[in-house]
Design a protein around this motif. Structure first.
Motif, PDB file in Angstrom:
ATOM      1  N   MET A 275       0.797  -1.193   0.000  1.00 12.77           N
ATOM      2  CA  MET A 275       0.000   0.000   0.000  1.00 12.77           C
ATOM      3  C   MET A 275       0.843   1.263   0.000  1.00 12.77           C
ATOM      4  SD  MET A 275      -3.168  -0.256  -0.195  1.00 12.77           S
ATOM      5  CE  MET A 275      -4.702  -0.179   0.574  1.00 12.77           C
ATOM      6  N   THR A 276       2.014   1.208   0.582  1.00 13.55           N
ATOM      7  CA  THR A 276       2.834   2.407   0.642  1.00 13.55           C
ATOM      8  C   THR A 276       3.355   2.805  -0.738  1.00 13.55           C
ATOM      9  OG1 THR A 276       4.773   1.092   1.196  1.00 13.55           O
ATOM     10  CG2 THR A 276       3.531   2.063   3.020  1.00 13.55           C
ATOM     11  N   ILE A 277       3.544   1.849  -1.617  1.00  7.36           N
ATOM     12  CA  ILE A 277       3.994   2.174  -2.972  1.00  7.36           C
ATOM     13  C   ILE A 277       2.874   2.899  -3.717  1.00  7.36           C
ATOM     14  CG2 ILE A 277       4.692   1.193  -5.184  1.00  7.36           C
ATOM     15  CD1 ILE A 277       6.146  -0.979  -3.669  1.00  7.36           C
ATOM     16  N   LYS A 278       1.625   2.474  -3.505  1.00  3.39           N
ATOM     17  CA  LYS A 278       0.493   3.166  -4.122  1.00  3.39           C
ATOM     18  C   LYS A 278       0.380   4.590  -3.599  1.00  3.39           C
ATOM     19  CE  LYS A 278      -2.998  -0.134  -5.552  1.00  3.39           C
ATOM     20  NZ  LYS A 278      -4.355  -0.618  -5.291  1.00  3.39           N
ATOM     21  N   ASN A 279       0.517   4.743  -2.292  1.00  2.00           N
ATOM     22  CA  ASN A 279       0.429   6.078  -1.698  1.00  2.00           C
ATOM     23  C   ASN A 279       1.535   6.985  -2.228  1.00  2.00           C
ATOM     24  OD1 ASN A 279      -1.790   5.346  -0.227  1.00  2.00           O
ATOM     25  ND2 ASN A 279      -0.656   4.892   1.643  1.00  2.00           N
ATOM     26  N   ALA A 280       2.733   6.442  -2.366  1.00  2.00           N
ATOM     27  CA  ALA A 280       3.843   7.233  -2.886  1.00  2.00           C
ATOM     28  C   ALA A 280       3.592   7.611  -4.348  1.00  2.00           C
ATOM     29  CB  ALA A 280       5.155   6.464  -2.755  1.00  2.00           C
ATOM     30  N   GLY A 281       3.022   6.683  -5.112  1.00  2.00           N
ATOM     31  CA  GLY A 281       2.692   6.960  -6.519  1.00  2.00           C
ATOM     32  C   GLY A 281       1.643   8.043  -6.640  1.00  2.00           C
ATOM     33  N   VAL A 282       0.606   7.972  -5.813  1.00  2.00           N
ATOM     34  CA  VAL A 282      -0.458   8.978  -5.826  1.00  2.00           C
ATOM     35  C   VAL A 282       0.103  10.338  -5.420  1.00  2.00           C
ATOM     36  CG1 VAL A 282      -2.618   9.685  -4.719  1.00  2.00           C
ATOM     37  CG2 VAL A 282      -2.314   7.317  -5.471  1.00  2.00           C
ATOM     38  N   ALA A 283       0.944  10.354  -4.390  1.00  2.00           N
ATOM     39  CA  ALA A 283       1.540  11.613  -3.937  1.00  2.00           C
ATOM     40  C   ALA A 283       2.425  12.208  -5.034  1.00  2.00           C
ATOM     41  CB  ALA A 283       2.346  11.387  -2.665  1.00  2.00           C
ATOM     42  N   THR A 284       3.191  11.361  -5.708  1.00  2.00           N
ATOM     43  CA  THR A 284       4.042  11.836  -6.802  1.00  2.00           C
ATOM     44  C   THR A 284       3.197  12.376  -7.942  1.00  2.00           C
ATOM     45  OG1 THR A 284       5.724  10.202  -6.203  1.00  2.00           O
ATOM     46  CG2 THR A 284       5.869  11.160  -8.400  1.00  2.00           C
ATOM     47  N   LEU A 285       2.142  11.692  -8.273  1.00  2.01           N
ATOM     48  CA  LEU A 285       1.246  12.134  -9.341  1.00  2.01           C
ATOM     49  C   LEU A 285       0.599  13.475  -8.999  1.00  2.01           C
ATOM     50  CD1 LEU A 285       0.012  11.364 -12.058  1.00  2.01           C
ATOM     51  CD2 LEU A 285      -1.814  10.205 -10.821  1.00  2.01           C
ATOM     52  N   LEU A 286       0.144  13.639  -7.772  1.00  4.28           N
ATOM     53  CA  LEU A 286      -0.449  14.906  -7.349  1.00  4.28           C
ATOM     54  C   LEU A 286       0.577  16.042  -7.371  1.00  4.28           C
ATOM     55  CD1 LEU A 286      -2.764  13.788  -4.412  1.00  4.28           C
ATOM     56  CD2 LEU A 286      -3.453  14.624  -6.656  1.00  4.28           C
ATOM     57  N   ALA A 287       1.782  15.756  -6.920  1.00  7.46           N
ATOM     58  CA  ALA A 287       2.833  16.779  -6.937  1.00  7.46           C
ATOM     59  C   ALA A 287       3.154  17.199  -8.367  1.00  7.46           C
ATOM     60  CB  ALA A 287       4.083  16.254  -6.229  1.00  7.46           C
ATOM     61  N   ALA A 288       3.225  16.236  -9.272  1.00  2.00           N
ATOM     62  CA  ALA A 288       3.493  16.544 -10.681  1.00  2.00           C
ATOM     63  C   ALA A 288       2.377  17.396 -11.272  1.00  2.00           C
ATOM     64  CB  ALA A 288       3.681  15.254 -11.473  1.00  2.00           C
ATOM     65  N   ALA A 289       1.146  17.073 -10.932  1.00  2.00           N
ATOM     66  CA  ALA A 289       0.003  17.847 -11.429  1.00  2.00           C
ATOM     67  C   ALA A 289       0.057  19.286 -10.914  1.00  2.00           C
ATOM     68  CB  ALA A 289      -1.299  17.179 -11.015  1.00  2.00           C
ATOM     69  N   LEU A 290       0.405  19.446  -9.646  1.00  2.00           N
ATOM     70  CA  LEU A 290       0.509  20.802  -9.085  1.00  2.00           C
ATOM     71  C   LEU A 290       1.626  21.594  -9.759  1.00  2.00           C
ATOM     72  CD1 LEU A 290      -0.086  20.140  -5.270  1.00  2.00           C
ATOM     73  CD2 LEU A 290      -1.581  21.354  -6.875  1.00  2.00           C
TER      74      LEU A 290
END
Length: 80
Positions: free
Chosen positions: A1-16
């Motif tokens: 689950m932590t890899i998914k959370n890190a992926g989502v956080a990275t995706l959100l940061a990239a979008a911002l």
């Protein structure tokens, strides 16, 4: 689950970051359009002044002498 959370956080940061870049690009485009509009206005003003000067040179009027063309028209209409 932590890899998914890190992926989502990275995706959100990239979008911002992309959105921030878009804002900067929009501001730069607005500044460029503003400068272009000012340059166009200056060119129109310069062209208008040159046209007035050319007309004054042809008619023999001075910029302060606004009645000279009217007087010339009256005199020319009397000769017809």
């Amino acid at each position: 689950m932590t890899i998914k959370n890190a992926g989502v956080a990275t995706l959100l940061a990239a979008a911002l970051l992309m959105m921030g870049g878009c804002d900067q690009a929009e501001k730069a485009a607005q500044q460029m359009l503003s400068k272009t509009a000012e340059s166009a206005k200056q060119a129109i003003d310069d062209t208008h002044k040159a046209a007035e000067q050319a007309l004054n040179d042809v008619t023999g009027a001075t910029p302060d002498d606004k009645e000279a063309p009217e007087q010339a028209r009256k005199e020319s209409s009397h000769t017809i």
